[in-house]
Structure formats: C-alpha cells, structure tokens
Design a protein around this motif. Structure first.
Motif, PDB file in Angstrom:
ATOM      1  N   VAL A 163      40.659 -46.859 -64.691  1.00 21.48           N
ATOM      2  CA  VAL A 163      40.329 -45.601 -64.019  1.00 21.48           C
ATOM      3  C   VAL A 163      38.989 -45.776 -63.324  1.00 21.48           C
ATOM      4  O   VAL A 163      37.989 -46.080 -63.970  1.00 21.48           O
ATOM      5  CB  VAL A 163      40.275 -44.435 -65.024  1.00 21.48           C
ATOM      6  CG1 VAL A 163      39.878 -43.153 -64.319  1.00 21.48           C
ATOM      7  CG2 VAL A 163      41.612 -44.269 -65.709  1.00 21.48           C
ATOM      8  N   ALA A 164      38.973 -45.608 -62.006  1.00 17.45           N
ATOM      9  CA  ALA A 164      37.752 -45.832 -61.224  1.00 17.45           C
ATOM     10  C   ALA A 164      37.369 -44.567 -60.487  1.00 17.45           C
ATOM     11  O   ALA A 164      38.219 -43.858 -59.948  1.00 17.45           O
ATOM     12  CB  ALA A 164      37.949 -46.980 -60.234  1.00 17.45           C
ATOM     13  N   ALA A 165      36.060 -44.279 -60.454  1.00 18.97           N
ATOM     14  CA  ALA A 165      35.530 -43.118 -59.742  1.00 18.97           C
ATOM     15  C   ALA A 165      34.440 -43.579 -58.789  1.00 18.97           C
ATOM     16  O   ALA A 165      33.826 -44.637 -58.971  1.00 18.97           O
ATOM     17  CB  ALA A 165      34.991 -42.078 -60.714  1.00 18.97           C
ATOM     18  N   ALA A 166      34.192 -42.781 -57.750  1.00 17.59           N
ATOM     19  CA  ALA A 166      33.135 -43.068 -56.769  1.00 17.59           C
ATOM     20  C   ALA A 166      31.862 -42.364 -57.210  1.00 17.59           C
ATOM     21  O   ALA A 166      31.759 -41.137 -57.139  1.00 17.59           O
ATOM     22  CB  ALA A 166      33.561 -42.601 -55.383  1.00 17.59           C
ATOM     23  N   LEU A 167      30.891 -43.137 -57.696  1.00 16.93           N
ATOM     24  CA  LEU A 167      29.649 -42.579 -58.224  1.00 16.93           C
ATOM     25  C   LEU A 167      28.484 -43.456 -57.820  1.00 16.93           C
ATOM     26  O   LEU A 167      28.655 -44.649 -57.516  1.00 16.93           O
ATOM     27  CB  LEU A 167      29.708 -42.490 -59.753  1.00 16.93           C
ATOM     28  CG  LEU A 167      30.731 -41.533 -60.361  1.00 16.93           C
ATOM     29  CD1 LEU A 167      30.963 -41.880 -61.808  1.00 16.93           C
ATOM     30  CD2 LEU A 167      30.250 -40.103 -60.228  1.00 16.93           C
ATOM     31  N   GLY A 168      27.290 -42.854 -57.838  1.00 23.34           N
ATOM     32  CA  GLY A 168      26.092 -43.639 -57.640  1.00 23.34           C
ATOM     33  C   GLY A 168      25.872 -44.588 -58.801  1.00 23.34           C
ATOM     34  O   GLY A 168      26.244 -44.289 -59.951  1.00 23.34           O
ATOM     35  N   GLU A 169      25.265 -45.704 -58.533  1.00 20.95           N
ATOM     36  CA  GLU A 169      25.075 -46.714 -59.579  1.00 20.95           C
ATOM     37  C   GLU A 169      24.200 -46.167 -60.701  1.00 20.95           C
ATOM     38  O   GLU A 169      23.097 -45.668 -60.468  1.00 20.95           O
ATOM     39  CB  GLU A 169      24.432 -47.963 -58.969  1.00 20.95           C
ATOM     40  CG  GLU A 169      24.377 -49.133 -59.921  1.00 20.95           C
ATOM     41  CD  GLU A 169      23.859 -50.389 -59.240  1.00 20.95           C
ATOM     42  OE1 GLU A 169      23.694 -51.402 -59.924  1.00 20.95           O
ATOM     43  OE2 GLU A 169      23.628 -50.330 -58.008  1.00 20.95           O
TER      44      GLU A 169
END
Length: 502
Positions: free
Chosen positions: A357-363
């Motif tokens: 499961v992958a999400a778009a987030l800041g590091e």
C-alpha cells in the motif's frame, strides 16, 4: 486547453466556409444553367428565323439547312416542322430519336397522331407551343429541349425544335463545385494550421504556468513560469505568478530561519538553567532539594512546550514534496520502534496492513504522524489495553481512491465536543470520565530515534500533537478525523492520497 482552442477555431472556420461556399456554389450553378439554356434558346431562335424566311417569306431554304448543319456540327439535334406538324427538315443525328419518344425529332413527327391521354414530354412540349405560340425549354432525358414558334404569333408557320446534350452543363457544374471544394479544403487546412499555431501560442504558456503552479504546490519553491511567450495577458499572468512565487519562497525561508533561531535561542538558556539547578540541588538540604526538583519539573515541562511549538511551527511552514511511501513498511518500522514502550505499559500493539500500500506523502511525514498518534494512544490506554493500526486501500467521501490508515485504541475515548476541538492548538480534550490535554502523551525518553521536533516525543501534555497530525495530513492532500471505537475507545481515521502507479 490547446485542443479546445484549436477545435473551436477550426469549427468556426468550417462554419464560415459552409455559409460562404454553399450559397456561392448554388449561385454559380444557377448562372451556368441560365447561360446554357440561353445559349440553346439563342441557337433555336436563329434556326426559327431561318425557317421563317423560307416558310413565311418564301425564300430559299439554304439558310435553314445551313443552320441545321451548324447545329449538327455542335452535336445538337434539330428539326423544323410546319404548323400541321409535318417534318420540313432535320439534322442527321440519330440521338434525336429514342425508344420512349422522350427526345425530339421522331416524336415530333408523330405529334399529330400521339395519344393525347399519354403524350411524351417532347410531343407535349411541341403541341403546347403550336397551341399557344410560346417558346418552351425543358430538360428531358439528360438533354435540353427547346421549342421555338416559327413566324408571327398571329401567323404561325411552324415550330423549330432543338435538342442539346446537358453533359457540358454537368461538366461545368462539377468543375465549379470541384474548384470550390478544393478551395475550401485548402482554406480548411490553412485554418487548421493557423488554429493549432494560435492554440499553442495561447495554451503553451498557460500550460507552463499551470505546471509551475503544481510544482510550487508540491514544495518546489524555486520554480518560476516563463514570462516571455504568449499574448500580453498571459505574459502578465506569468509575471504575477513569478512575483507571488518569489514572495512565498522568501516568506517560507524566512519562517524556517526564524524557527531555527528561536530553537537555538530558547534551548540554550533552558539547558543552562537546568544545569544550574542541578548544581544547586547537590548541596541543598531536603526542603530546598524538593523545591529545586519542582523547578526542574517545570523546566522540563517548558522544554517540552518549546519542542512542541517548534514542531508545530515546522509543520505549518513545511511545503511537502510528495513521494511514493510504502505505508505498510512505515507502519512495521514504527511499531518496532514503539514496541518497548508498549511492553513497558503492558499495551498490546498490533498492526494489520495490506501489502504494497503506497501513499503520496512528504518524506518523513508519515513517520511523524504515526509517532504522534501512537504516543497519544499509549498515554490514553490503560494497562492490558490494545492499540491496533490498520492500512488498506479505500474510497473517499467523493468516490475517489484513498489509502485509509486507522489507529484504533480501547481507551476512554473522547466526547463529541472534544473530538471537534482536538485538532486545535492547546485544545483541552474532555476524555469520558476525566479531563486531560488533547495533545501527545509521550513522557520519558524518545523511543523512536528522532529529534524532538520530527517525532512526537517530548511533547506530552502540550496540546500540539493532534494539531501537527492534522497539519501534516492536510498539507499532503489527505484528511483526518476522530471517531468512536466500537466497544469503547478512540479511532483516528486518516485518508491519504494514493501514490501514482508508474
């Protein structure tokens, strides 16, 4: 936008071409038909005049035969009849006769014996001219048929009949429409090229401004839009955008610099004050040592408050650059980091995550969110309680795909009013049956291996932890809300933007 502009201009050109070319084609076609009919009628009138000299003026029939020879050389079929419908002279062409009697000569020779109930078009035309002494022209079986009376209207001597093929008229009409079609196609192709060029001239710089705005929103503060292309309005828009981007970059960098300065300036005197109190406590009696210990506790609380303020300020000023983050891997990592604290407090810490499961987030943002939420939950859950983390793909309120992350505990939970105010800074959370801070509950050493501002440690009771979680979630395009856990407790629901599949 480029395609819409191009298709709109092209459609406008096409409509203008239809409105201009169609009437022009009809007008030219009608003019060709009129000219062709007038030419045929003029030839028939000359034949009638020559026949009149022979029939009415009793002159030689040489002029009449000369006209018939000229008609035959042109490919026409012609004949002259007396008033009694008797054939006087005709051309030698065989095209004047047809099986159905639709053309002139043979049908006209039998006009006296034709069945009046079923007359052929040619016979009917000759009969009508003999009856009312008027010139008639009609298109019959692909030929133009002209019947002209011979003599004066009150002294009719006969009729002159001329049949001319309409193929030249069709050829000229096709040529007119062909040239109009070629011209329209050329104009349409030229219009397509112009519309594409215009669309790129207008839409290209706008697209560049849009891309720059997206990159600015993703955290690339140095990005600028090209301001030297496109119409004046678009260039002015790009210049305005660049001015806004420059001011935003200056504000963010200034804010970050101020945070760094405040962090250094506040921590140094607090550390020095703590060391001084430690030295004083070494030689103090029991009563004084107790007072000094209380002062040290207040300094520790002040240090945690400073750390919380700095963490909240960094979260507020951060402009994340989203990257693909494996949520399941981050959850397993944070659970391993918090497991010793959970065991010390006898809280069962478990996770259930969908693989990959992958999400778009800041590091680093997801780690900070989980640290804050886990720390807050461990403070609220009693010994023997449970804390569970779940992550799986889902669907948002608007039907869009999301990555849903749940942090579920079986603690005392919050009232509805407390849940509504929990994400505000320094909010007081009314836990069912008691009252406590709505912030993080981490006490003691940092179990996560992060600095104080990057993790949730050291902020217990500051009232800033959930505010930081809310800020980080919304800054990355997600949402966060609090709900009751079935059977008692609190559930934090985060809905994050899924990472794009490459």
């Amino acid at each position: 936008m480029t395609r819409r502009i191009a298709w709109t201009v092209l459609a406008l050109i096409a409509v203008l071409l239809v409105l201009a070319v169609a009437p022009l084609g009809w007008l030219l076609t009608e003019r060709e038909q009129t000219s062709f009919r007038s030419t045929a009628e003029a030839a028939a009138a000359k034949l009638s005049a020559a026949a009149e000299e022979h029939l009415s003026d009793h002159k030689s029939d040489a002029a009449m035969h000369r006209r018939l020879d000229q008609a035959q050389r042109r490919g026409d079929c012609a004949a002259v009849y007396t008033v009694a419908a008797r054939l006087l002279a005709r051309t030698a062409c065989t095209a004047a006769a047809s099986a159905d009697g639709a053309t002139t000569v043979d049908t006209a020779t039998t006009v006296a014996t034709v069945d009046p109930r079923h007359p052929s078009p040619a016979a009917a035309l000759v009969a009508a001219t003999l009856a009312d002494r008027r010139t008639r022209t009609r298109l019959v079986a692909g030929r133009v048929l002209v019947v002209v009376p011979v003599g004066e209207s009150d002294d009719l001597a006969g009729v002159a009949v001329l049949s001319r093929s309409a193929d030249p008229l069709s050829d000229r009409t096709e040529m007119v429409w062909g040239w109009l079609s070629l011209t329209s196609a050329a104009v349409l192709i030229g219009g397509a090229l112009v519309s594409v060029g215009l669309a790129r001239w207008v839409g290209g710089p706008l697209h560049a401004v849009d891309q720059a705005a997206q990159r600015l929103g993703q955290g690339a503060l140095e990005v600028r839009a090209p301001a030297g292309a496109g119409p004046r309005e678009v260039r002015r828009l790009a210049t305005t955008f660049n001015t806004m981007a420059a001011r935003t970059e200056a504000l963010v960098h200034g804010h970050r610099a101020m945070i760094a300065d405040v962090s250094h300036q506040l921590r140094t005197p607090l550390t020095a004050l703590r060391l001084r109190l430690d030295l004083l406590g070494a030689d103090a009696d029991d009563d004084t040592a107790a007072e000094l210990a209380g002062a040290q506790g207040e300094i520790a609380r002040l240090s945690r408050l400073v750390d919380g303020l700095l963490a909240a300020a960094r979260a507020e000023s951060a402009v994340p650059r989203p990257v693909a983050v494996r949520v399941d891997e981050v959850v397993r990592e944070r659970l391993a980091a918090w497991e010793p604290v959970a065991e010390e407090r006898r809280v069962a810490l478990t996770a259930r995550c969908r693989t990959a499961v992958a999400a778009a987030l800041g590091e680093g943002d997801l780690e900070q969110v989980l640290d804050n939420l886990i720390a807050n939950a461990l403070e609220a859950v009693a010994e023997g309680g449970t804390l569970r983390i779940e992550a799986a793909p889902g669907t948002g309120a608007q039907g869009q795909p999301v990555v849903r992350l749940l942090v579920v505990d079986d603690g005392p939970g919050m009232t509805a009013a407390a849940r509504r105010a929990a994400f505000r800074r320094f909010a007081t959370a009314h836990v069912r049956g008691t009252e406590s801070s709505g912030g993080l509950g981490v006490l003691g050493p940092n179990p996560c291996g992060y600095g104080g501002s990057r993790s949730g440690s050291g902020l217990g009771g500051s009232g800033l932890g959930l505010a930081i979680v809310h800020r980080l979630a919304t800054a990355n395009g997600g949402t966060v809300r609090l709900t009751d856990t079935a059977g008692g407790g609190l559930t934090v629901v985060l809905e994050l933007v899924p990472a794009r599949q490459k």
